[in-house]
Every structure is written in C-alpha cells, then in structure tokens.
Design an enzyme around this catalytic site. Structure first.
Site, short mmCIF file in Angstrom:
data_model
loop_
_atom_site.label_atom_id
_atom_site.label_comp_id
_atom_site.label_asym_id
_atom_site.label_seq_id
_atom_site.Cartn_x
_atom_site.Cartn_y
_atom_site.Cartn_z
N SER A 256 0.84 -1.34 -0.02
CA SER A 256 -0.11 0.09 0.00
C SER A 256 0.92 1.28 0.02
CB SER A 256 -1.07 -0.02 1.30
OG SER A 256 -0.23 0.34 2.42
N LYS A 257 0.17 2.36 -0.47
CA LYS A 257 0.86 3.75 -0.44
C LYS A 257 1.49 4.07 1.16
CE LYS A 257 -0.78 5.59 -4.53
NZ LYS A 257 -1.58 6.65 -5.20
N ARG A 258 0.64 3.50 2.15
CA ARG A 258 1.29 4.00 3.48
C ARG A 258 2.67 3.09 3.73
NH1 ARG A 258 -4.15 3.29 3.61
NH2 ARG A 258 -4.24 1.05 4.09
#
Length: 486
Positions: A256-258
C-alpha cells in the site's frame, strides 16, 4: 507482426508507486526487446485526483530510471496529443461513444444518484458483491433521449453488455479467462462531467496510438472483458494483454501507499540508488532463464521475455533490495559514489578530514547510504568504550598484551613523520617482525585504540592516515591510560 508499441499511462496523482514503476519497466522492456517504441501517455481524466507537481514526478522518475520514452507530451511522434484532457477537448471520446450509441452498443443513461444507490447487488462467482446496472434507460425511445438532452438533464453514456452468455479474453500470463456476462456491468463510457472513464479512454487511445501490447497490473483483469467488448463493437484488433502479478509486502498484504517503501521516491530517500531499484523491481514477477540476479538496464532489455512472468504474487523484500543495492555500491565508480555519499558523510564529519578517503573505506561495507553514519561516527569523536574490547581470542590479545604493544609503539609512532597508510603499515609490520608475533596481535589493539569500536570500515593504518598524526597519538595515549586504570 507490426512494430511493437507499448505505453505507460500513469495518472498524475503523486509519487510513483513501485507497482507503477514495474508496469513502466515491463512495458519499456517488451518494446525495446523487440526494437519497438515506448510511449508515455498522461491519463488525467480524473480531475479530482490530479495533484500539483505530479507530472514533474513522472518525468523525473522515468529519466532517473533510464526508461526514456520515444513518444509523449514532450515528444510528438505523430499520435498526439499524449495528454487525455487535451484529447478530450478535441471531442474524440464523445465522438466514439456516440458512434457506439448509433450502433446500439451503448446508450444514454439519465438515472440520478438516488436511483443508482437503490439498485440491488448481485453476487459474482467468487462470492463478492457487485452492483450491476439494470439497463433502466436502455428502453428509452430516441425521442425521450433527445427530449432529456434538450432539457439539460444530466447524463452518462453506458456500454450495452448482453446479460446472457459469457465473454472470453486471453492474457499472455493468465491464459484464457471466461466471465459470465451477468457479472459485467454496463460500464460508463462518458461521465456526467463530459470526461471519459479510464477504461473507455484507454481503449480509444490504445487503438489510435497503435499500441500492440497492453501491460498493466492484474487488478485490471476483471476489466478486460469490457475492453474486449469495446474492441469488438468497433471492429478493432485486440492488443496482446500482459497482466502483471500483484506485489505484496512481507506480510503478503498488497503493497500500500502507506508502506514506507511503496514508491520510487521513498526508496531513493531511504538511500537506495536507481539502478538497484530498477534491477530489483524487474525481478518482482519475472525470472530470467538462468540464476543471474544483477542486471543493467541494457542486460534486462536483452534478457526480458514476458512469457517468463509469474502468476503468483511477488513479495517486496527490503532485505533483498538492500543486499542488491550493496552489490551496486561495490562496483560503482569511485567518484560517483563519493558525490552521492558526501551529504551523508558531512552529516557526521565536521572536522577537516579527507572525506574521499572515508567514502572509499565505506563503499564496499554499506547497503544503503544512511548506513554510513554508524560506520564513520568514530572519526568525528572517539566514543567511550569498554577495555574488554582489547581481548580477542583469535588475535591472542588481552588487556595486558594490548597495553604492552601500545606502550612500545607510542614512541615509534611519535617519531614517525609519514602518516600515509603504506608508511604506517610498514612501521607496524617491522615491529611485528621484531616482536615475533602475528599481525593481528599488534593491529587489533591499535585499531581498538584509534577507533573505540568493535567493527570499523578500515584497518588500523587506514584509520590513522585519515585521523592524522596528532589525533592518532592522542587516541593511543587515551587507550594506554584506560588500560592502565584497570
């Protein structure tokens, strides 16, 4: 077969995710392996997600990774414009959508948000809920449609997908996939804001730009039957589909982008270099025919065959990437390494030392640039250390033997004028010969005294050359005092 043409079509929504970089890389490699063209197209039809500065990120990332496009917004190859909002302004998407309406393959839909939200969900074969539009507006007469348009009623244009039967499409990695038409929604082609949807614009642009191979993530597998419906409705040739496997983190969850290492720029900021990132990303879903792991971009172009891509998810392993990055450091040009390492060295070193010599010491001993800090901090200041470090079983040293060696060497090193590595090594070697002991018996206590650390990026004389005579002697005297006190 016609000339291979692939495209990378990112949306300008922020930093380039590792998955997007891999899509760009695979599209580039497929084209270049066959001597074809690699096209950059900007998909900015989702105006809500547009991010200021994101276009610059796309250009900068492609340039730094070496994925140089043959055509794009800045290089017109005769298929422009290469920005979807500019293409949309010419009316190109609406023209093709209206053609489908006239053919009966698409229709105007005037349903409001409330009605759409009231629609029941269907359940697909894999058990997931899907909302399928009920074709309510398909039955409107031509007069009703024209009256609604004349009255300014909000509208979209939808694809008319038959409810019966199945749609089969072929993917080079996943083979033939058949989907029941009942699961295929009448997807929107033109949105109420007049912009095309991502899926519709893709098909139109890929055809008009003569794209032969469409490379994208496997999350788009479910959309492929709809793409094929469009190609068939227009009577156009369907391109070769290459869907890339999912990339997961170490816990097998989608990257994920996190996640701290999800984008190219994240990785560069963490101290990785472009060549290593590109090399590693190439192996996330593709395997060479032999056991080679380190590839230059030119070598990847020669070796890459998309038929050796995997269906299974690829795990992004930061430990493996660090190892690979370290391998690149080892073979990197010394001057280039110094230029890149210098800012990290200057974070630690404020004294007037030869920073190029420090860089040369750490070059083969680090995996990412931030590793430099803990490798060289002792140059700036001698740390407090436990004298137990002087005891080394393999070197046959202890506190007593170390004190004896340092005390005997001190006057010799005080008299020494030449503090180059070679001269110092010769001096210590002469002492070793006269004493009739092994090198380590002398080098270990000297290195411990001048560094105060168990592990250092260089040997005793390399460290002393950088520290210089005065500081080296000061540290040896501190070592003698520390050993005497215990």
């Amino acid at each position: 077969m016609s000339k291979v043409r692939t495209r990378f079509a990112p949306s300008p929504t922020g930093r380039m995710h590792v998955g997007n970089l891999r899509t760009a890389l695979y599209a580039y490699l497929i084209a270049k392996h066959e001597g074809g063209d690699f096209i950059l197209r900007i998909e900015d039809t989702d105006q809500e997600r547009f991010m200021e500065g994101a276009l610059e990120i796309i250009y900068r990332t492609l340039e730094k990774t070496g994925l140089i496009h043959d055509e794009g917004p800045d290089k017109d190859g005769g298929f422009g414009p290469y920005v979807q909002s500019e293409r949309n302004a010419s009316g190109i998407y609406l023209k093709y959508a209206k053609q489908l309406v006239e053919q009966g393959d698409a229709y105007y839909c005037f349903c409001d948000k409330e009605r759409l939200e009231s629609l029941k969900t269907a359940v697909s074969e894999d058990g997931t809920d899907i909302v399928v539009y009920d074709k309510h507006c398909l039955g409107l007469s031509k007069e009703e449609v024209e009256a609604n348009l004349a009255a300014g009623k909000p509208w979209v244009i939808r694809l008319n997908v038959p409810r019966e039967g199945t749609t089969t499409f072929h993917d080079e990695i996943y083979g033939d996939i058949t989907v029941p038409n009942a699961e295929l929604d009448d997807m929107i082609l033109i949105k109420s804001d007049g912009f095309p949807t991502y899926n519709f614009a893709n098909v139109i642009d890929d055809h008009l730009m003569e794209i032969t191979h469409v490379v994208r993530g496997n999350e788009y597998l479910s959309s492929a039957p709809k793409y094929n419906r469009l190609y068939e409705a227009f009577g156009w040739e369907i391109p070769v589909y290459v869907h890339c496997p999912l990339i997961t983190d170490e816990n097998h969850k989608k990257l994920s982008k996190r996640c701290g290492h999800s984008s190219y720029e994240d990785l560069i900021e963490q101290g990785f270099i472009s060549e290593a990132v590109v090399n590693y990303v190439a192996l996330l879903g593709w395997s060479p025919t032999d056991n080679q792991e380190i590839f230059s971009l030119e070598e990847l172009v020669k070796a890459f065959d998309y038929r050796h891509m995997s269906k299974s998810p690829a795990v992004f392993d930061p430990v493996k990437l660090k190892w690979m990055n370290g391998e690149y450091f080892k073979t990197m040009d010394t001057e280039r390494f110094y230029e890149m390492a210098e800012p990290y060295i200057r974070e630690v070193i404020t004294k007037d030392y030869d920073l190029k010599k420090i860089a040369a010491l750490v070059k083969t001993r680090i995996e990412i640039f931030p590793d430099i800090r803990e490798q060289i901090d002792f140059f700036e200041e001698l740390p407090e250390y436990d004298i137990a470090m002087y005891a080394h079983k393999k070197m046959k040293t202890n506190e007593q033997t170390s004190l004896e060696v340092l005390e005997e060497l001190l006057p010799i090193l005080e008299a020494q004028e030449d503090y180059s590595n070679d001269a110092l090594f010769e001096t210590l070697k002469t002492y070793v010969t006269e004493k009739g002991c092994k090198n380590g018996y002398v080098m270990w206590p000297v290195r411990t005294a001048v560094s105060g650390k168990q592990n250092t990026p260089g040997g005793a004389t390399e460290i002393m050359e950088i520290l210089g005579k005065e500081e080296s002697l000061r540290r040896i005297r501190i070592g003698i005092e520390n050993l005497k006190e215990n």
